[in-house]
Design a protein around this motif. Structure first.
Motif, short mmCIF file in Angstrom:
data_model
loop_
_atom_site.label_atom_id
_atom_site.label_comp_id
_atom_site.label_asym_id
_atom_site.label_seq_id
_atom_site.Cartn_x
_atom_site.Cartn_y
_atom_site.Cartn_z
N PHE A 1 -18.27 -31.01 0.02
CA PHE A 1 -16.99 -30.33 -0.12
C PHE A 1 -16.75 -30.00 -1.59
O PHE A 1 -16.37 -28.87 -1.94
CB PHE A 1 -15.85 -31.22 0.40
CG PHE A 1 -14.50 -30.57 0.34
CD1 PHE A 1 -13.95 -29.97 1.46
CD2 PHE A 1 -13.76 -30.54 -0.85
CE1 PHE A 1 -12.70 -29.36 1.41
CE2 PHE A 1 -12.53 -29.93 -0.92
CZ PHE A 1 -11.99 -29.34 0.21
N ARG B 1 -16.43 -27.91 5.74
CA ARG B 1 -15.03 -28.32 5.57
C ARG B 1 -14.39 -27.55 4.42
O ARG B 1 -13.24 -27.10 4.50
CB ARG B 1 -14.97 -29.82 5.34
CG ARG B 1 -13.59 -30.44 5.45
CD ARG B 1 -13.69 -31.95 5.66
NE ARG B 1 -14.51 -32.58 4.65
CZ ARG B 1 -14.04 -33.00 3.44
NH1 ARG B 1 -12.77 -32.80 3.14
NH2 ARG B 1 -14.85 -33.59 2.59
N TRP C 1 -13.04 -24.00 5.05
CA TRP C 1 -11.68 -23.84 5.58
C TRP C 1 -10.69 -23.56 4.45
O TRP C 1 -9.77 -22.76 4.59
CB TRP C 1 -11.27 -25.08 6.35
CG TRP C 1 -9.95 -24.95 7.06
CD1 TRP C 1 -8.77 -25.54 6.72
CD2 TRP C 1 -9.68 -24.17 8.23
NE1 TRP C 1 -7.78 -25.18 7.60
CE2 TRP C 1 -8.32 -24.34 8.54
CE3 TRP C 1 -10.47 -23.34 9.04
CZ2 TRP C 1 -7.72 -23.71 9.62
CZ3 TRP C 1 -9.87 -22.71 10.13
CH2 TRP C 1 -8.51 -22.89 10.41
N ALA D 1 -11.64 -29.92 9.16
CA ALA D 1 -10.61 -29.43 8.25
C ALA D 1 -9.48 -28.73 8.99
O ALA D 1 -8.30 -28.90 8.66
CB ALA D 1 -11.22 -28.48 7.22
N ALA E 1 -6.42 -30.88 7.94
CA ALA E 1 -5.60 -30.17 6.96
C ALA E 1 -4.63 -29.21 7.64
O ALA E 1 -3.47 -29.10 7.25
CB ALA E 1 -6.49 -29.41 5.99
N GLY F 1 -11.45 -35.42 12.78
CA GLY F 1 -10.20 -35.20 12.07
C GLY F 1 -9.04 -35.89 12.75
O GLY F 1 -8.18 -36.50 12.09
#
Length: 330
Positions: free
Chosen positions: A149, A190, A193, A225, A229, A258
């Motif tokens: 990431f 990830r 995103w 993600a 998120a 997640g």
């Protein structure tokens, strides 16, 4: 380590606050709501880092981290984990802070803590990585997710648009060396995103530009993600699922991860339920239960799968639960 050295070392290795802004990074901006969400996640990460960078003990940050709004609290713990890992990796450090942080107040955020360690790996010399090893043979692979990431977020042109892949990572030392590349790709997916501004069309275009053999891991990261998120509504999540095509089981597996991270921390919310409903066909609690049910023992690698880390066996078991007779997720 003296407080002066700690402050200097942490300052050198700390991402600048401006790095949380999509415009500074050159990331796609689909609108004010998604922009604010993604930038707040970044600011929360940096807030957690700052809190832990000056903490005297690994237990000290908890009260301040718990003041971060629920939706963004996990990012603050992730940032704090990076700070403790950076301090462990610095010269003259006593080490062990990250492990004590994980064993204490951060235990319910174990997914995010391991990812935060990966951020530190990206900023520390590789010969210092040995100070960052953790005992869990499953979740330690998430550190490479965090590394991926970081690289895709800060070196976007090379790692995401240029599709660069690091060779010979050899971490963890006792793990299958070739799997490290795949774990890093999960973090790259990830990061996509965020780079794509939570816009499924932009994100899918980025992922589909990669060779096919890398896309399962990339879509898995994007699913994580999109769930943890957030930033997409139901129609956009359905579009992401459609664009994933043959990699829908991997997308669902990442979404389940997640959801598990949020459920374990007591941070599941309406968006978590929306994402798992679309990407997994399950509630967050059901997705977390699937991850718990399929999880191999943490004491050893799975003997019937030589050369394959138990972490990957776990991911495959989860993905298999989302495969129907037509070969796509339910």
């Amino acid at each position: 380590m003296s407080s002066t050295w700690r402050a200097i070392g942490s300052r050198i290795l700390t991402p600048g606050v401006s790095n949380a802004k999509l415009s500074v990074r050159g990331f796609h901006d689909k609108g004010p709501a998604a922009r604010e969400l993604l930038e707040t996640a970044g600011r929360s990460f940096l807030r957690g880092y700052a809190i832990a960078a000056e903490a005297r003990t690994p237990d000290e940050p908890e009260p301040r981290l718990e003041l971060v709004p629920r939706r963004f609290r996990g990012f603050a713990y992730e940032g704090a984990a990076m700070a403790f890992a950076v301090r462990d990796a610095l010269p003259f450090g006593r080490g062990g802070r990250t492990a004590r942080f994980l064993a204490g107040s951060a235990a319910r955020h174990s997914y995010l803590v391991h990812v935060g360690i990966g951020w530190a790996m990206a900023r520390a010399p590789r010969f210092r990585w040995s100070r960052l090893l953790l005992a869990d043979p499953l979740l330690r692979w998430l550190a490479l997710d965090g590394y991926g990431f970081h690289q895709a977020y800060f070196h976007t042109h090379r790692y995401l648009r240029g599709q660069h892949r690091d060779q010979r990572l050899h971490w963890p030392p006792d793990g299958p060396s070739r799997y490290a590349e795949r774990a890093v790709d999960q973090g790259v997916g990830r990061a996509a995103w965020f780079v794509g501004g939570a816009d499924p069309e932009v994100v899918a275009d980025l992922l589909d530009s990669f060779p096919e053999h890398r896309r399962a891991d990339l879509y898995s990261g994007a699913g994580l993600a999109a769930t943890y998120a957030g930033g997409a509504d139901a129609a956009e999540l359905r579009l992401l699922r459609s664009r994933a095509g043959a990699w829908r089981p991997a997308l669902a597996q990442g979404s389940a991860f997640g959801a598990t991270a949020r459920v374990a921390a007591g941070l599941a919310d309406e968006h978590t339920a929306l994402a798992t409903g679309v990407l997994c066909g399950r509630t967050p609690e059901e997705a977390a239960a699937l991850c718990d049910r399929t999880r191999p023992p943490a004491t050893a690698e799975v003997p019937e799968h030589p050369g394959v880390p138990s972490y990957e066996v776990w991911r495959e078991r989860i993905a298999a639960a989302f495969v129907t007779d037509s070969g796509v997720t339910a």
